[in-house]
Design a protein around this motif. Structure first.
Motif, PDB file in Angstrom:
ATOM      1  N   ALA A  75      26.339 -23.775  11.451  1.00 20.19           N
ATOM      2  CA  ALA A  75      25.231 -24.716  11.570  1.00 20.19           C
ATOM      3  C   ALA A  75      25.730 -25.990  12.209  1.00 20.19           C
ATOM      4  O   ALA A  75      26.885 -26.360  12.062  1.00 20.19           O
ATOM      5  CB  ALA A  75      24.652 -25.026  10.183  1.00 20.19           C
ATOM      6  N   PRO A  76      24.869 -26.718  12.968  1.00 25.37           N
ATOM      7  CA  PRO A  76      25.296 -27.965  13.561  1.00 25.37           C
ATOM      8  C   PRO A  76      25.603 -29.001  12.498  1.00 25.37           C
ATOM      9  O   PRO A  76      25.098 -28.941  11.387  1.00 25.37           O
ATOM     10  CB  PRO A  76      24.084 -28.390  14.410  1.00 25.37           C
ATOM     11  CG  PRO A  76      22.928 -27.694  13.776  1.00 25.37           C
ATOM     12  CD  PRO A  76      23.457 -26.405  13.242  1.00 25.37           C
ATOM     13  N   PRO A  89      18.652 -25.055   0.617  1.00 21.60           N
ATOM     14  CA  PRO A  89      20.098 -25.248   0.428  1.00 21.60           C
ATOM     15  C   PRO A  89      20.824 -25.271   1.762  1.00 21.60           C
ATOM     16  O   PRO A  89      20.473 -24.528   2.688  1.00 21.60           O
ATOM     17  CB  PRO A  89      20.512 -24.041  -0.427  1.00 21.60           C
ATOM     18  CG  PRO A  89      19.388 -23.074  -0.342  1.00 21.60           C
ATOM     19  CD  PRO A  89      18.153 -23.830  -0.003  1.00 21.60           C
ATOM     20  N   LYS A  90      21.809 -26.138   1.865  1.00 21.49           N
ATOM     21  CA  LYS A  90      22.570 -26.236   3.110  1.00 21.49           C
ATOM     22  C   LYS A  90      23.417 -24.983   3.304  1.00 21.49           C
ATOM     23  O   LYS A  90      24.051 -24.504   2.362  1.00 21.49           O
ATOM     24  CB  LYS A  90      23.464 -27.468   3.074  1.00 21.49           C
ATOM     25  CG  LYS A  90      22.693 -28.780   3.097  1.00 21.49           C
ATOM     26  CD  LYS A  90      23.645 -29.961   3.126  1.00 21.49           C
ATOM     27  CE  LYS A  90      22.869 -31.274   3.193  1.00 21.49           C
ATOM     28  NZ  LYS A  90      23.785 -32.457   3.227  1.00 21.49           N
ATOM     29  N   PRO A  91      23.429 -24.452   4.510  1.00 21.69           N
ATOM     30  CA  PRO A  91      24.241 -23.253   4.753  1.00 21.69           C
ATOM     31  C   PRO A  91      25.722 -23.582   4.671  1.00 21.69           C
ATOM     32  O   PRO A  91      26.137 -24.712   4.923  1.00 21.69           O
ATOM     33  CB  PRO A  91      23.844 -22.844   6.182  1.00 21.69           C
ATOM     34  CG  PRO A  91      23.374 -24.113   6.824  1.00 21.69           C
ATOM     35  CD  PRO A  91      22.732 -24.909   5.727  1.00 21.69           C
ATOM     36  N   GLU A  92      26.498 -22.586   4.285  1.00 20.08           N
ATOM     37  CA  GLU A  92      27.953 -22.751   4.218  1.00 20.08           C
ATOM     38  C   GLU A  92      28.505 -22.658   5.633  1.00 20.08           C
ATOM     39  O   GLU A  92      28.581 -21.581   6.226  1.00 20.08           O
ATOM     40  CB  GLU A  92      28.565 -21.663   3.330  1.00 20.08           C
ATOM     41  CG  GLU A  92      30.079 -21.700   3.256  1.00 20.08           C
ATOM     42  CD  GLU A  92      30.607 -22.784   2.327  1.00 20.08           C
ATOM     43  OE1 GLU A  92      31.832 -22.866   2.153  1.00 20.08           O
ATOM     44  OE2 GLU A  92      29.792 -23.541   1.770  1.00 20.08           O
ATOM     45  N   THR A  93      28.876 -23.794   6.200  1.00 19.05           N
ATOM     46  CA  THR A  93      29.419 -23.812   7.554  1.00 19.05           C
ATOM     47  C   THR A  93      30.899 -23.452   7.527  1.00 19.05           C
ATOM     48  O   THR A  93      31.565 -23.506   6.492  1.00 19.05           O
ATOM     49  CB  THR A  93      29.262 -25.200   8.183  1.00 19.05           C
ATOM     50  OG1 THR A  93      30.018 -26.146   7.416  1.00 19.05           O
ATOM     51  CG2 THR A  93      27.801 -25.624   8.200  1.00 19.05           C
TER      52      THR A  93
END
Length: 372
Positions: free
Chosen positions: A225-226, A304-308
């Motif tokens: 993800a950016p 939820p924020k993706p696991e970058t």
């Protein structure tokens, strides 16, 4: 062994040796501070026990804590967030102030008694032994270019760990011969060879992830993800919390609690770039992020924020959320490089003394032969 292999081995030995000798003074503090920071929370509790009292009484309204914190604000400072403990700890208020000449806002922390909202302590973001360890490990406490210096040291340590593994490989006999303690005649050499073998691959992983953290721009293209706007270098990095938001902190908390259906653990103020409250609500499952618009108190659940890849690299490097076994490996991976740096220098000095002794003996024998 062919002559070309011997030459290559000698070249790698020289690289391995001089990395350890020239960078020992930097590798030792980096390694030891990294080992200590694996147990960051425990260490902070031991150093600052006043911040970790047991919470037995119901928490007060958020405005009670912000009102108490406001009394400790210095000119130009604004409250940026408030965090609530989960059983043990203090209410923690983050304070932000615009930096002179631009740049990142200056941050400070205020700890409050969860039962009474009375102030316990105030400290700057980089004050205290734990914060010093973070600064030492992340930038060697060198402003501006410190993180880049640490990154290049990570490159050197990655090279050293891989060359060390190759140099460990026995020239004769089976691989099990390399696992023997008595490969060398002295303690330092045996400790260096055997300790270096067991830590080589974990140290290579820690070095590679450290390089990733030090040079995020070079690796952003590999992230799933950016980078978020509020992250380092993002457009939100210069944002300041609003001094007089339209909604009160209690109104924002109430709206978020209804939407998130759980206990509030953190409230972040709206900023001059994004006029919305960010509230973390912890229910039965994973914590939920709730966005509360400062204009009308309308709410929206945040996915939820993706696991970058970048986040995964950081967790591998510092052990956050990782199994205890890996945290122990990281801890040993911080202790052993410091020991290997010292034993490597002692081995080098021993070799120099032995060579000097042989030279003096040869010179003496030559002078005796000429005299006779």
């Amino acid at each position: 062994m062919s002559p070309s292999t011997i030459r290559l081995r000698r070249a790698w030995f020289q690289i391995h040796k001089w990395i350890g000798i020239l960078l020992a003074a930097l590798i030792i503090p980096l390694s030891l501070s990294g080992a200590a920071l694996v147990w960051h929370d425990w260490l902070d509790e031991q150093v600052n026990p006043q911040r970790y009292s047991e919470v037995s009484a119901p928490l007060l309204a958020p405005s009670a804590y912000t009102a108490s914190a406001n009394k400790l604000l210095k000119p130009g400072e604004r409250i940026a967030s408030v965090s609530f403990p989960d059983g043990t700890g203090s209410v923690q208020v983050s304070v932000s102030k615009a930096a002179e000449g631009g740049g990142r806002p200056q941050r400070s922390w205020i700890w409050l008694d969860p039962k009474t909202a009375e102030p316990i302590e105030r400290a700057g973001m980089n004050e205290g032994i734990v914060r010093v360890l973070h600064s030492l490990h992340g930038s060697l406490m060198v402003p501006g270019v410190g993180r880049q210096i640490v990154g290049w040291i990570g490159v050197a340590m990655l090279l050293s760990s891989l060359t060390g593994l190759w140099l460990w490989w026995p020239l004769k006999g089976s691989v099990t011969r390399g696992l023997r303690w008595d490969r060398r005649p002295d303690f330092n050499s045996n400790l260096h060879h055997l300790g270096g073998f067991w830590i080589a691959l974990p140290l290579a992983v820690l070095s590679a992830t450290g390089v990733w953290i030090s040079f995020p721009a070079a690796f952003n293209q590999f992230s799933v993800a950016p980078q978020a706007a509020g992250g380092p270098g993002g457009p939100g990095a210069m944002a300041l919390p609003l001094m007089l938001p339209r909604q009160s902190v209690d109104q924002a908390a109430s709206a978020a609690q209804v939407a998130g259906n759980g206990r509030i653990t953190n409230i972040a103020w709206p900023t001059d770039k994004k006029r919305e409250w960010t509230v973390i609500v912890k229910g039965k499952g994973a914590p939920t992020g709730v966005k509360v618009q400062d204009l009308d108190a309308s709410t929206k659940l945040s996915p939820p924020k993706p696991e970058t890849v970048a986040r995964t690299m950081r967790r591998i490097h510092d052990g956050t959320g990782m199994p205890l076994v890996w945290q122990m490996i990281i801890f040993v991976g911080g202790i052993l490089p410091a020991i290997l740096a010292v034993t490597g220098i002692l081995m080098w000095l021993r070799t120099r003394r032995r060579r000097d002794k042989y030279r003096r003996a040869a010179a003496f024998a030559e002078s005796e032969a000429l005299a006779s």
